[in-house]
Design a protein around this motif. Sequence first.
Motif, PDB file in Angstrom:
ATOM      1  N   SER A  40       0.809  -1.215   0.000  1.00 12.13           N
ATOM      2  CA  SER A  40       0.000   0.000   0.000  1.00 12.13           C
ATOM      3  C   SER A  40       0.851   1.278   0.000  1.00 12.13           C
ATOM      4  N   LYS A  41       1.839   1.354   0.887  1.00 12.07           N
ATOM      5  CA  LYS A  41       2.578   2.605   0.993  1.00 12.07           C
ATOM      6  C   LYS A  41       3.952   2.534   0.355  1.00 12.07           C
ATOM      7  N   HIS A  42       4.580   1.382   0.486  1.00 12.39           N
ATOM      8  CA  HIS A  42       5.967   1.306   0.017  1.00 12.39           C
ATOM      9  C   HIS A  42       6.192   0.014  -0.768  1.00 12.39           C
ATOM     10  N   GLU A  43       7.396  -0.091  -1.295  1.00 17.79           N
ATOM     11  CA  GLU A  43       7.770  -1.294  -2.035  1.00 17.79           C
ATOM     12  C   GLU A  43       8.563  -2.220  -1.137  1.00 17.79           C
ATOM     13  N   VAL A  44       8.360  -3.521  -1.327  1.00 16.50           N
ATOM     14  CA  VAL A  44       9.133  -4.480  -0.568  1.00 16.50           C
ATOM     15  C   VAL A  44      10.026  -5.248  -1.519  1.00 16.50           C
ATOM     16  N   ARG A  45      11.316  -5.203  -1.272  1.00 25.76           N
ATOM     17  CA  ARG A  45      12.242  -5.996  -2.069  1.00 25.76           C
ATOM     18  C   ARG A  45      12.375  -7.370  -1.432  1.00 25.76           C
ATOM     19  N   ALA A  46      11.555  -8.301  -1.884  1.00 24.71           N
ATOM     20  CA  ALA A  46      11.566  -9.634  -1.290  1.00 24.71           C
ATOM     21  C   ALA A  46      12.863 -10.348  -1.626  1.00 24.71           C
ATOM     22  N   VAL A  47      13.339 -10.133  -2.850  1.00 25.60           N
ATOM     23  CA  VAL A  47      14.648 -10.663  -3.241  1.00 25.60           C
ATOM     24  C   VAL A  47      15.424  -9.485  -3.812  1.00 25.60           C
ATOM     25  N   ASP A  48      16.669  -9.325  -3.342  1.00 26.27           N
ATOM     26  CA  ASP A  48      17.396  -8.103  -3.637  1.00 26.27           C
ATOM     27  C   ASP A  48      18.729  -8.408  -4.323  1.00 26.27           C
ATOM     28  N   GLU A  49      18.770  -8.199  -5.625  1.00 27.29           N
ATOM     29  CA  GLU A  49      19.999  -8.334  -6.418  1.00 27.29           C
ATOM     30  C   GLU A  49      20.767  -9.613  -6.102  1.00 27.29           C
ATOM     31  N   VAL A  50      20.144 -10.702  -6.436  1.00 26.91           N
ATOM     32  CA  VAL A  50      20.772 -11.991  -6.158  1.00 26.91           C
ATOM     33  C   VAL A  50      21.336 -12.582  -7.442  1.00 26.91           C
ATOM     34  N   SER A  51      22.589 -13.006  -7.401  1.00 33.64           N
ATOM     35  CA  SER A  51      23.184 -13.741  -8.508  1.00 33.64           C
ATOM     36  C   SER A  51      23.719 -15.048  -7.962  1.00 33.64           C
ATOM     37  N   LEU A  52      23.316 -16.143  -8.568  1.00 33.70           N
ATOM     38  CA  LEU A  52      23.942 -17.410  -8.188  1.00 33.70           C
ATOM     39  C   LEU A  52      23.738 -18.430  -9.295  1.00 33.70           C
ATOM     40  N   ASP A  53      24.613 -19.435  -9.326  1.00 30.22           N
ATOM     41  CA  ASP A  53      24.539 -20.481 -10.337  1.00 30.22           C
ATOM     42  C   ASP A  53      24.310 -21.822  -9.656  1.00 30.22           C
ATOM     43  N   VAL A  54      23.576 -22.674 -10.348  1.00 26.97           N
ATOM     44  CA  VAL A  54      23.387 -24.027  -9.858  1.00 26.97           C
ATOM     45  C   VAL A  54      23.946 -24.963 -10.918  1.00 26.97           C
ATOM     46  N   ASP A  55      24.862 -25.847 -10.515  1.00 27.48           N
ATOM     47  CA  ASP A  55      25.479 -26.750 -11.479  1.00 27.48           C
ATOM     48  C   ASP A  55      24.703 -28.054 -11.574  1.00 27.48           C
ATOM     49  N   GLU A  56      24.839 -28.680 -12.724  1.00 25.54           N
ATOM     50  CA  GLU A  56      24.172 -29.954 -12.963  1.00 25.54           C
ATOM     51  C   GLU A  56      24.610 -30.970 -11.901  1.00 25.54           C
ATOM     52  N   GLY A  57      23.614 -31.619 -11.285  1.00 24.14           N
ATOM     53  CA  GLY A  57      23.908 -32.711 -10.355  1.00 24.14           C
ATOM     54  C   GLY A  57      24.202 -32.287  -8.929  1.00 24.14           C
ATOM     55  N   GLU A  58      24.218 -31.008  -8.654  1.00 28.00           N
ATOM     56  CA  GLU A  58      24.530 -30.609  -7.274  1.00 28.00           C
ATOM     57  C   GLU A  58      23.248 -30.391  -6.464  1.00 28.00           C
ATOM     58  N   CYS A  59      23.436 -30.335  -5.148  1.00 26.93           N
ATOM     59  CA  CYS A  59      22.330 -29.964  -4.273  1.00 26.93           C
ATOM     60  C   CYS A  59      22.705 -28.659  -3.593  1.00 26.93           C
ATOM     61  N   LEU A  60      21.996 -27.616  -3.987  1.00 22.81           N
ATOM     62  CA  LEU A  60      22.252 -26.311  -3.398  1.00 22.81           C
ATOM     63  C   LEU A  60      21.178 -26.035  -2.352  1.00 22.81           C
ATOM     64  N   ALA A  61      21.599 -25.797  -1.125  1.00 21.76           N
ATOM     65  CA  ALA A  61      20.633 -25.464  -0.082  1.00 21.76           C
ATOM     66  C   ALA A  61      20.432 -23.958  -0.052  1.00 21.76           C
ATOM     67  N   VAL A  62      19.178 -23.553   0.019  1.00 16.32           N
ATOM     68  CA  VAL A  62      18.860 -22.140   0.185  1.00 16.32           C
ATOM     69  C   VAL A  62      18.279 -21.988   1.586  1.00 16.32           C
ATOM     70  N   VAL A  63      19.008 -21.269   2.436  1.00 11.04           N
ATOM     71  CA  VAL A  63      18.686 -21.235   3.849  1.00 11.04           C
ATOM     72  C   VAL A  63      18.306 -19.830   4.270  1.00 11.04           C
ATOM     73  N   GLY A  64      17.309 -19.744   5.132  1.00  4.72           N
ATOM     74  CA  GLY A  64      16.945 -18.438   5.668  1.00  4.72           C
ATOM     75  C   GLY A  64      15.704 -18.571   6.527  1.00  4.72           C
ATOM     76  N   GLU A  65      15.412 -17.509   7.268  1.00  3.59           N
ATOM     77  CA  GLU A  65      14.230 -17.533   8.119  1.00  3.59           C
ATOM     78  C   GLU A  65      13.063 -16.902   7.368  1.00  3.59           C
ATOM     79  N   SER A  66      11.911 -16.763   8.038  1.00  2.00           N
ATOM     80  CA  SER A  66      10.780 -16.178   7.338  1.00  2.00           C
ATOM     81  C   SER A  66      11.126 -14.736   6.958  1.00  2.00           C
ATOM     82  N   GLY A  67      10.718 -14.333   5.758  1.00  2.00           N
ATOM     83  CA  GLY A  67      11.047 -12.999   5.290  1.00  2.00           C
ATOM     84  C   GLY A  67      12.423 -12.907   4.653  1.00  2.00           C
ATOM     85  N   SER A  68      13.106 -14.044   4.523  1.00  2.00           N
ATOM     86  CA  SER A  68      14.443 -13.999   3.927  1.00  2.00           C
ATOM     87  C   SER A  68      14.373 -13.937   2.405  1.00  2.00           C
ATOM     88  N   GLY A  69      13.206 -14.260   1.846  1.00  2.00           N
ATOM     89  CA  GLY A  69      13.052 -14.217   0.393  1.00  2.00           C
ATOM     90  C   GLY A  69      13.276 -15.566  -0.258  1.00  2.00           C
TER      91      GLY A  69
END
Lengths: 296, 270, 277
Positions: free
Chosen positions: B17-46
């Motif tokens: 309503s009043k402002h913008e929320v940057r839920a994800v902020d300028e993220v760059s990352l690569d995922v390689d074939e066959g790997e398991c990448l964990a994305v970790v964070g608490e609520s509101g981490s995006g």
Amino acid sequence: MTAPTLLIRDLYLAFRGWAGQIDVLHGISLHINKGERVALVGESGSGKSVTARIILGLLQQTRSARVSGLVAFEGRALAKLTEAERHRLRGNRISMIFQDPMSSLNPVYRIGEQFHEVLKRAEPRIAPAAAREKAAAALADVAIPDPNRALDSYAFQLSGGMNQRVMIAMALANEPSLLIADEPGTALDVTVQAQTLELMRDLVAKHHTSVLFISHNLGVVREFADRVYVIYKGRIVEHGRTADLFADPRHPYTRALLAAVPRITGEGVPEIDDVSEDYFQPLVVHEGCAEPEVTG
Amino acid sequence: MTHLLSLHDVSKIFAQSKHEVRAVDEVSLDVDEGECLAVVGESGSGKSTLANMILGIYPPSIGTISFRGEVLPGKRELAHRRAIQLVQQNPLSSLNPQRSIGASLRLPLDVHGLGERSQRSDRVGQLLEEVGLPADYAGRSPASLSGGQRQRVAIARALACESDLVVLDEPTSALDVLVQARVLKLLNDLRRKRGLTYVFITHDLSVVRNIADRVAVFERGRLVELNPTGKVFSDPDHAYTRRLIGAVPVVTAEEVRLRNHLMKKENVSA
Amino acid sequence: MKRTLFILLRNPLSVLGLILVGTVVLSAVFADFIAPFPSHRGAVVDFANFNKAPEWPYIFGTDLVGRDLFSRILYAYRISLLLGVVVLAIAVPVGVTIGLVAGYVGGWIEYVLMRITDVFLSIPPLVLALSMMGLLEPTLTNGMLAVTVMWWPWYTRLVYNLTRSEKEEGYVLAAEVIGASRAHMIFREILPNCVPSILTKMTLDLGFVILIASSLSFLGLGVQPPTPDLGSMVADGAKYLPDSWWLTVFPGLAILVAVFGFNLLGDALRDVLGAEQ
């Protein structure tokens, strides 16, 4: 010797449903002494949450439930109390904290109004001003920075962690002798959960409150409880002091449960049997943890 | 070498309503074939917003997501949908209660025209067996299955698409610990057998330690740490990572030592 | 099946509803065999036995031209049920489809569809039926047409709200990620989950449609003589109260039984189907 705060002996529970009778508790016994923090650990469907509801006297009125066995609070059998007396115990001498703080606070009343209701359970004629003062003190106790502002807020205006603190403050406001905590903080972030548990532990120690801590999370139990009962499919399978039980789990089910928890030291994903006949082996009690005599 | 999945300066901005929320902020990352990448964070981490963008539920506000070097458009083609699949947190809601297990598993086969029409029900049976369930569960309703079994069905559904990348959104956090262990083992086995790539979204660091190759730690929409798992749990770069590990409820003395060790480091650096 | 029976039989009111509706439906279907005077459904005159209080073989008494009330009530049930079924058979598919589309697709389509629905919802069914009859001929077909036109928006509202909440469920997301078509999402994923609520409402509504149809006939705008109708029977008999009480009491009770029965059955259905989730 004074009676334990809570004594449960041979508690049975069964539900009558469309498929016939379903046994939920197969005669469990446990006790909590004054000021003790006791955990009841088990998976979903083990019967740990219904136990809490029986202690609160909530299941006994359910038509389809069959309850037998002894539940005594401070030496008095709940079954011998009248419904009015049991009602007086709830929220006053025995209080409860639930898993999800958001859904246990009413969204249409301010925190202050709900706090007033809670305090009325112990002191029906408490004046609003006195109640507010007491509530503010209680909120300050749970490290809420601006208690007066919190009292004027609605639950949805506060964060999950704040609401959990409010719940803890409310549950302890009437200085209950028994606090039942059913999976507290499970709905919260790990860092917030760790803080609230620490806070709760300090507060109950200060007030000498006895706690029945119901959880499926072994790590949380290890950090909170003095003694642990492990429950599997309505049977207590192991009972011991927390340190002993975690250092030397003896029942096959407890061992499996502990082995299944992934370690931050990185031991890989364990190989576990989901169900094993061994899990039904008889109760293992660690040294010095016998159930007390039932008196009276 | 091209990465399987690449995010370039991805941001997601939600207008409130009043402002913008940057839920994800300028993220760059690569995922390689066959790997398991964990994305970790608490609520509101995006981390959930990130998952939704990878899945194409909505496009990024800024930045691009590419798959095998090819930039994914805002509106995905069927082939790209097939290539990236999802296993959700709550198996109770992720399977339609009014449809049979078989119907839920057949849907991806029908949508993507995988295999001969006449052999699809056999395929459903194979999929069920692959996740450790009897083939005749196809005729059952989700209500008759336990939480762990339902989660196996949800995994089978992701496999049905023959996808390359599976986004696992807290796949075991609604399960009991014994069931969790078996589902994690299944996920590990499937990854090895099928050469799958996982983006494993979770708040549970003890699970991450045992399943992920690399860990991406998110705090309020920002990627604050991206390191191999071993490094994250022995010598994390960021104080927030240390705080997260410090809050994990643990069960053994060795774990307590590790935790204390990490927390001590934080106090020194602070 | 066993579970369904258990839930039904546990609640005495559900059993009562089942019995009442069963009685109504069986009377309507087998009226030809049950009615002692099947010919009395039409224009029959028997002045030897007119306006008789209940006595054998006229257990509900006879009307002003000597027709057996019991037989006429059985046939009236047949007409009422048929009307209810026809109205719902048209209103439900229309209302449900609009609700599903508005709820799932969203955007301006949702806005337009739901505002139209609101307009229809704001006119009471009976008032619209009456004004339509004023404009058109006061026939049964027109009356029911009016009721049908008024009935679908309630299903749109119901299904719209259900769809909006079902849309948030994980299985909808799952199908979306797989790439399923819109038609699949709406009719194969979401619709089956709305069926229990729709069925419950339909059962409740059968009672209300019967009531509305009777109201129309009571006002002389529905079923036309000599076809038996509960509403017009009550209206005709009302002039002879309290002396010829059976003329109104029995048709009135017949309406009560049907409406009450369908209501109880609707509640029972809600218990049975709702417990599924």
